[in-house]
Design a protein around this motif. Structure first.
Motif, PDB file in Angstrom:
ATOM      1  N   SER A  68      39.403 126.836  55.973  1.00 43.06           N
ATOM      2  CA  SER A  68      38.721 126.616  54.551  1.00 43.06           C
ATOM      3  C   SER A  68      37.275 127.298  54.717  1.00 43.06           C
ATOM      4  O   SER A  68      36.873 127.517  55.520  1.00 43.06           O
ATOM      5  CB  SER A  68      38.721 125.032  54.103  1.00 43.06           C
ATOM      6  N   THR A  70      33.500 126.546  52.721  1.00 44.74           N
ATOM      7  CA  THR A  70      32.502 125.795  51.805  1.00 44.74           C
ATOM      8  C   THR A  70      31.133 126.466  51.568  1.00 44.74           C
ATOM      9  O   THR A  70      30.661 126.865  52.442  1.00 44.74           O
ATOM     10  CB  THR A  70      32.191 124.261  52.556  1.00 44.74           C
ATOM     11  N   THR A  75      34.846 123.347  48.357  1.00 44.50           N
ATOM     12  CA  THR A  75      35.575 123.576  49.618  1.00 44.50           C
ATOM     13  C   THR A  75      36.851 124.353  49.234  1.00 44.50           C
ATOM     14  O   THR A  75      37.735 123.510  48.455  1.00 44.50           O
ATOM     15  CB  THR A  75      35.866 122.414  50.355  1.00 44.50           C
ATOM     16  N   HIS A 103      34.294 116.457  53.801  1.00 41.72           N
ATOM     17  CA  HIS A 103      33.819 117.114  52.621  1.00 41.72           C
ATOM     18  C   HIS A 103      33.735 116.153  51.497  1.00 41.72           C
ATOM     19  O   HIS A 103      34.144 116.157  50.361  1.00 41.72           O
ATOM     20  CB  HIS A 103      34.368 118.456  52.282  1.00 41.72           C
ATOM     21  N   SER A 106      32.697 117.156  47.868  1.00 37.20           N
ATOM     22  CA  SER A 106      32.953 118.550  47.424  1.00 37.20           C
ATOM     23  C   SER A 106      34.027 118.544  46.576  1.00 37.20           C
ATOM     24  O   SER A 106      35.036 117.632  46.458  1.00 37.20           O
ATOM     25  CB  SER A 106      33.387 119.454  48.740  1.00 37.20           C
TER      26      SER A 106
END
Length: 184
Positions: A68, A70, A75, A103, A106
């Motif tokens: 992933s 961010t 993200t 996260h 996020s």
């Protein structure tokens, strides 16, 4: 319970991650794994293992990986796969939960192939299962569709929606220093 470790060029489990990556994603949906390991783009590339407890614990079992990126409060889970024989046992949900815990503020986005573009019943079933999996894990529809490398994708989001402009700006920023990189 799962534990995870960063995937690097020197990781002893890199061959397992590479094998799963190459088997889980069609060639037109993959980028070379060396790019996933390159630090030009700050990625979270994690290998997940089942944590064994106790004195007689065997070597942790490789369960899957996630990759992933961010930027800001978005993200994007770019790649995510669970070992085929371990699917439908909750590992995928645990991996998504680990990403969300890392996260908490996020908006998490994933992309799925658009079901309407399925070429046959088996492919349609696979795409529907994938969408349903994400929905069970708190992801909902978003207004963003795009085409990348010849495949039509739709974004699903958790923790808030993402607009088309936000998604495109995200990728413009991520890829701004990569010559010739194409963004959605």
């Amino acid at each position: 319970m799962l534990q995870f470790f960063d995937v690097t060029k020197k990781s002893p489990y890199l061959p397992q991650v590479r094998e799963l990556y190459e088997s889980a994603f069609p060639a037109n949906e993959r980028i070379p794994i060396k790019q996933l390991l390159d630090d030009k783009i700050k990625r979270e590339f994690w290998a997940f293992f089942e944590k064994n407890e106790g004195e007689n614990a065997v070597t942790p079992k490789f369960c899957g990986f996630s990759n992933s990126i961010t930027y800001g409060d978005i993200t994007n889970i770019v790649y995510f796969a669970v070992v085929p024989e371990l699917r439908s046992r909750g590992y995928g949900s645990q991996i998504l939960q680990a990403i969300r815990e890392k996260h908490p503020d996020s908006r998490i986005v994933v992309d799925i192939e658009v079901e309407e573009d399925s070429k046959n019943a088996e492919e349609l079933e696979r795409r529907n299962r994938r969408r349903e999996f994400y929905q069970r894990n708190g992801f909902g529809a978003s207004p963003v569709d795009y085409v990348w490398q010849g495949e039509h994708y739709r974004l699903l989001t958790a923790g808030g929606t993402v607009t088309d402009k936000e998604f495109r700006d995200f990728w413009k920023e991520i890829l701004k220093d990569i010559p010739g990189a194409k963004y959605p």
